[in-house]
Write a protein that holds these residues in place. Structure first.
Motif: not given
Length: 380
Positions: A80-87, A96, A98
């Motif tokens: 879970w990459s916040y940079r890629v998928d946010g919340d 994703s 990621a």
């Protein structure tokens, strides 16, 4: 004092050996599944973010439908990459961009889930080791350590992946290959122990249209022939979501079944994305049924269900294959759904428990790794 110390060490080692022998004597025996609809050669208790039903809840889903199940997690964790998928937290590898990464804790998680069951309940599961990187020459050492840490639990390795549409490109680092010595080392060790191997490798690249030889067919055949003493199950017959059966594919599969060099190879027909090809028309179903009836000992049913939330989700693929069950004669249908699983996994249980009786040490000793064993200086 020296003599006393040696005697204590000898007795402790003896206790360890006796414990392993007792473990073997009470290990789950052959499970008679003649009253069930199927045994499942391919089941993921968890998904790509390591979530899934409690194993006791899954037993309720199996109920009187599934007799025995090859049990494993998913060795690849979706980041879970916040940079890629946010919340928006992804739960599947297609959700994703990621990357995926190898998640070795899955083996301990499966072992502890299995050990939470009663002895009678354990007879219905054959846990598999999946949490290793098949490009790593140390992967076989991981498998050995898991067996030594959880004796009496595991029956095989897999499902693990070499070439898979959309997945292979998402794993950072070295790309897995059918020609990597690390993979040969894994399969050699599986043969030594007696572990069943469930291997995912697409026979071709996705959506190929030029009619040429499937990209990985010759390589996978070479791999299988290099390991004649390893019990091999080819997941999904080498097919996938966008890897449809190439022209005359069943004829090519049948040629492998006739070849004594593939005597140790079995085919699993799991996954709804694979079933769709063989129930798409009466002709497609008939051709698969006829192939199975000529080689009834070489095919196994599997669901490839991953973290099902209820029984209907778990039974989806079994029902999807209804046209195939109706097309098969009774003997072949029984072997594909039930008998072949019992024969293959019963033999693996026996071999693995026998290996553990020799190689699992008692409390006083620490095991050598494969690397240490193979590279130890004989002069020292």
């Amino acid at each position: 004092m020296k003599r006393l110390s040696l005697e204590i060490a000898r007795r402790l080692l003896l206790v360890g050996k006796i414990a392993v022998l007792l473990l073997i004597s009470i290990a789950p025996g052959r499970s008679q599944t003649k009253n069930y609809d199927f045994n499942d050669s391919h089941f993921h208790l968890t998904n790509n973010i390591q979530e899934g039903p409690n194993i006791h809840d899954f037993l309720n889903m199996m109920e009187t439908r599934a007799g025995r199940v090859a049990l494993f997690g998913v060795p690849l964790q979706q980041q879970w990459s916040y940079r890629v998928d946010g919340d928006r937290a992804p739960t599947y590898y297609l959700h994703s961009d990621a990357p995926l990464y190898y998640y070795s804790f899955t083996d301990a998680w499966m072992a502890m889930a299995y050990k939470s069951l009663s002895k009678e309940q354990q007879t219905r599961f054959d846990p598999m080791i999946t949490g290793f990187n098949p490009t790593d020459m140390y992967a076989a050492d991981h498998i050995r350590r898991v067996l030594q840490t959880f004796p009496g639990v595991f029956t095989g390795i897999g499902e693990f992946t070499i070439h898979k549409e959309f997945v292979s490109a998402k794993i950072p680092g070295e790309v897995a290959s059918l020609q990597n010595p690390a993979l040969d080392r894994i399969l050699d060790f599986a043969a030594e122990v007696g572990l069943v191997v469930l291997l995912h490798n697409d026979v071709d690249i996705p959506l190929k249209k030029d009619g040429s030889e499937p990209a990985y067919f010759n390589q996978i055949k070479d791999l299988f022939k290099r390991h004649p003493n390893t019990t091999l199950i080819w997941a999904h017959m080498g097919l996938g979501r966008l890897v449809a059966p190439p022209g005359a594919y069943l004829t090519q599969i049948e040629a492998m079944m006739r070849d004594p060099g593939f005597h140790n190879l079995y085919i699993d027909i799991s996954w709804d994305e694979v079933a769709k090809y063989f129930v798409a028309s009466p002709e497609a179903t008939r051709l698969l049924a006829e192939t199975m009836q000529r080689y009834p000992d070489r095919f196994l049913f599997g669901s490839d269900s991953a973290a099902p939330v209820d029984q209907s989700k778990y039974l989806k693929v079994f029902y999807q294959y209804d046209p195939l069950w109706n097309a098969l004669d009774a003997e072949t249908s029984h072997k594909v759904r039930l008998g072949n699983y019992e024969r293959i996994f019963d033999e693996a249980r026996r071999k693995v428990r026998s290996w553990e009786s020799v190689h699992v040490c008692g409390a006083p000793c620490l095991p050598l790794t494969l690397h240490q064993t193979s590279n130890r200086d004989p002069s020292r």
